[in-house]
Design a protein around this motif. Structure first.
Motif, PDB file in Angstrom:
ATOM      1  N   GLY A 112       0.802  -1.223   0.000  1.00 16.00           N
ATOM      2  CA  GLY A 112       0.000   0.000   0.000  1.00 16.00           C
ATOM      3  C   GLY A 112       0.833   1.269   0.000  1.00 16.00           C
ATOM      4  N   TYR A 113       2.029   1.209  -0.591  1.00 23.23           N
ATOM      5  CA  TYR A 113       2.854   2.413  -0.715  1.00 23.23           C
ATOM      6  C   TYR A 113       3.161   2.680  -2.177  1.00 23.23           C
ATOM      7  N   ASN A 114       3.602   3.869  -2.440  1.00 18.11           N
ATOM      8  CA  ASN A 114       4.150   4.215  -3.736  1.00 18.11           C
ATOM      9  C   ASN A 114       5.453   3.418  -3.955  1.00 18.11           C
ATOM     10  N   PRO A 115       5.684   2.878  -5.160  1.00 14.77           N
ATOM     11  CA  PRO A 115       6.884   2.064  -5.383  1.00 14.77           C
ATOM     12  C   PRO A 115       8.198   2.791  -5.061  1.00 14.77           C
ATOM     13  N   ARG A 116       8.243   4.075  -5.308  1.00 17.20           N
ATOM     14  CA  ARG A 116       9.489   4.799  -5.001  1.00 17.20           C
ATOM     15  C   ARG A 116       9.741   4.840  -3.495  1.00 17.20           C
ATOM     16  N   VAL A 117       8.643   4.916  -2.725  1.00 12.21           N
ATOM     17  CA  VAL A 117       8.779   4.889  -1.266  1.00 12.21           C
ATOM     18  C   VAL A 117       9.332   3.530  -0.831  1.00 12.21           C
ATOM     19  N   VAL A 118       8.777   2.471  -1.441  1.00  8.74           N
ATOM     20  CA  VAL A 118       9.261   1.118  -1.128  1.00  8.74           C
ATOM     21  C   VAL A 118      10.743   1.011  -1.484  1.00  8.74           C
ATOM     22  N   ALA A 119      11.103   1.503  -2.678  1.00  9.47           N
ATOM     23  CA  ALA A 119      12.496   1.423  -3.121  1.00  9.47           C
ATOM     24  C   ALA A 119      13.406   2.168  -2.141  1.00  9.47           C
ATOM     25  N   ARG A 120      12.960   3.376  -1.716  1.00 11.18           N
ATOM     26  CA  ARG A 120      13.795   4.153  -0.776  1.00 11.18           C
ATOM     27  C   ARG A 120      13.968   3.413   0.547  1.00 11.18           C
ATOM     28  N   GLU A 121      12.899   2.791   1.005  1.00 13.75           N
ATOM     29  CA  GLU A 121      12.953   2.020   2.248  1.00 13.75           C
ATOM     30  C   GLU A 121      13.976   0.875   2.115  1.00 13.75           C
TER      31      GLU A 121
END
Ligand code: ARG
Length: 592
Positions: free
Chosen positions: A63-72
């Motif tokens: 449930g996140y934006n993919p870029r947020v997931v990538a940054r995490e």
């Protein structure tokens, strides 16, 4: 799997595997244990060495934006020893550039290992690999060549990976053609021995003539039918003639196998006749389990999930109304033998794709009969058609299947002709030349076969195959010879050129990076029974070497360190290529 196992257990040099493991550790830490074995989807990238696409796949469930997931992910990723640069790009791709030091260190490890860090199966399987399997009543043609060459490579790769491989040549030496063949043999004006000579010099023509006589001459046809019954009921005299036919054709197959450099010998023959004594028992076992019924006089099995032409269950005949058994019956008996006696965990049938339905039905019957223990795998490694330039099944000018021995002769002629197109570093005497030409010819025919995915059809084109340029064995063999010559001139052997390896130029880096994938390529080739993965890998490796050879002086390197490093790169590339080619059964000459 044990959840407490240490975080980094990867010992192989494959960057994809190393990074997969590191990324999975992060996924589990950041998003929960259920992500511990999520595939991080690492693949080659246009912007870096590799990219991981996992953030896109996880965006939805998390449930996140993919870029947020990538940054995490990137924020937690611990890869400083492996990667020199990480960047997030586009929708959330994670681009990974491997560090030169890490690549060099991995190649150094490969160079120090006798097996080039190719893993050995932790749980070796017993793998029956069936290939070649020509019919004695017909000449061995180019279609059997492909099964022979591909099957041999599959067997060698699996063996190298530590499996227990049983080679089987399931020769067609039983059944209807033999009544005719034996009678025709006896009718030969020079007697049965001369008949056998005529048979072996052209089995195709011999069988055709016997078949024609069978159709036109009723007296002959009657004798042929009685002869078949005599054969199948074990009549001594008939068996003697049968053995004569089998022996002469085995001799010609064996000489072809030897010429091709494949492993098959008499020891690997388990012909159809081998299972003869088991046919009645096999059929009884089906009947006993209520799995075969008489339909129109013939005994049939009805494998679930298959429909016949009338839309009803598909009937597979396992015993004819006259009591005779069929190709399928023999194959059912062979399955029971391979599992019950040979204890196979996996059986690989390297056979033409045109027999797909036969194997589907066969495997379904074996499954239905309960003959496949849990975990045992039967697989049809399909072989595609070999076509002529016209895109049709390869035929000789007279319309017959092309004889294998003639094809090899032509390949030899051609290799002999192109031999003078390359520069030879020293004069070559005629015996050496003949040996090299033969290695090039045989290598060319085999490698061309192996480069194409085995189930794809391909055009048999000697001109393209037998060459020292392009996608051919010759160009790869030539690269091998260059490496050997560089080492020889430096007074080194592959074992004594140990570096240390440092990465300086683009060509060195590309070559080194490619070397890291040898083990995983072999594992994939073995698991899927797809030797073209290995052939393609080796072809690319030779290309990387050639670029390196032409741009990075070795013997005249600018300094001692660079020279030592480049010699070591030559040495490990040479060992990789020679090992890989030997697993494909492609010879590597010492000079050319
Ligand atoms: N002898 C057969 C042919 O030449 C191939 C045998 C394939 N193997 C098998 N187990 N049916 O077509």
């Amino acid at each position: 799997m044990n959840p407490e196992r240490p975080r980094f257990t990867v010992t192989g040099p494959s960057p994809v595997l190393v990074l997969t493991e590191r990324l999975q550790a992060v996924l589990s830490e950041a998003f929960g244990r259920e992500y511990a074995s999520t595939d991080p989807a690492i693949r080659p990238s246009n912007y870096a060495d590799l990219q991981a696409d996992v953030a896109m796949a996880l965006a939805k469930p998390l449930g996140y934006n993919p870029r947020v997931v990538a940054r995490e992910i990137v924020g937690r990723l611990d890869v400083a020893d492996v990667v020199s640069d990480i960047a997030i790009s586009g929708r959330g791709f994670i681009n990974l550039t491997l560090s030169d030091e890490w690549i060099a260190a991995q190649v150094q490890r490969i160079s120090a290992d006798l097996r080039l860090l190719v893993p050995i199966a932790e749980q070796p399987l017993r793998i029956v690999t069936e290939y070649s399997s020509p019919n004695i009543a017909k000449v061995m043609h180019v279609g059997h060549l492909r099964s022979t060459v591909v099957g041999d490579a599959i067997a060698r790769v699996l063996d190298f990976l530590g499996h227990d491989v049983i080679l089987v040549n399931h020769i067609g030496d039983w059944g209807t053609p033999f009544g005719k063949l034996i009678e025709y043999l006896l009718d030969h004006e020079g007697g049965p021995d001369a008949g056998a000579d005529a048979f072996v010099s052209d089995p195709g023509a011999f069988y055709k003539a016997a078949d024609a006589k069978d159709k036109s001459d009723e007296e002959f046809a009657g004798r042929a039918r009685r002869r078949l019954v005599a054969l199948q009921t074990g009549d001594e005299e008939t068996l003697r003639y049968w053995r004569l036919l089998v022996d002469v054709s085995m001799r010609s197959y064996n000489s072809l196998y030897e010429r091709l450099g494949v492993q098959l010998t008499d020891d690997h023959v388990k012909a159809e006749s081998f299972y003869n004594g088991e046919l009645a028992l096999t059929v009884d076992a089906l009947v006993g389990h209520n799995l075969a019924f008489v339909s129109d006089g013939a005994l049939c099995a009805f494998p679930p999930g298959f429909k016949g032409q009338d839309g009803g269950p598909k009937a597979v005949i396992v015993r004819k109304s006259d009591g005779g058994y069929l190709y399928t019956t023999t194959d059912l008996a062979a399955i029971r033998y391979r599992i019950g006696v040979e204890h196979a965990d996996r059986v690989v049938y390297v056979v033409g794709a045109e027999q797909t339905e036969h194997f589907e039905l066969l495997f379904a019957i074996a499954e239905m009969a309960g003959w496949l223990p849990e975990g045992v795998v039967l697989e049809h490694a399909k072989i595609g058609l070999v076509t002529g330039p016209d895109g049709r099944k390869l035929k000789s000018r007279s319309g017959e299947a092309v004889k294998l021995s003639e094809l090899l002769d032509q390949a030899y002629e051609r290799a002999n002709a192109v031999f003078d197109e390359i520069r030879h570093d020293a004069p070559i005497d005629s015996a050496t030349r003949a040996a090299i030409v033969s290695d090039v010819a045989i290598g060319a025919v085999k490698f061309a076969d192996l480069l194409v995915a085995r189930d794809k059809q391909y055009t048999f084109d000697l001109g393209r195959m037998v060459s020292f340029t392009g996608k051919s064995a010759g160009s790869v063999q030539y690269a091998v010879v260059r490496m050997k010559s560089v080492l020889r001139k430096a007074g080194r052997t592959p074992e004594t050129a140990t570096g240390p390896i440092v990465i300086g130029t683009t060509e060195e880096r590309a070559l080194a990076l490619h070397l890291l994938d040898f083990g995983t390529t072999l594992e994939q080739a073995g698991a899927a029974a797809e030797p073209h993965l290995l052939a393609g890998y080796l072809y690319e490796l030779a290309k990387h070497y050639t670029a390196f050879h032409e741009n990075c002086p070795v013997l005249k390197a600018p300094d001692e360190e660079t020279r030592a490093s480049r010699l070591a790169l030559c040495a490990v590339t040479l060992r990789t290529l020679v090992t890989g080619l030997s697993l494909l059964g492609v010879p590597t000459p010492d000079r050319m």
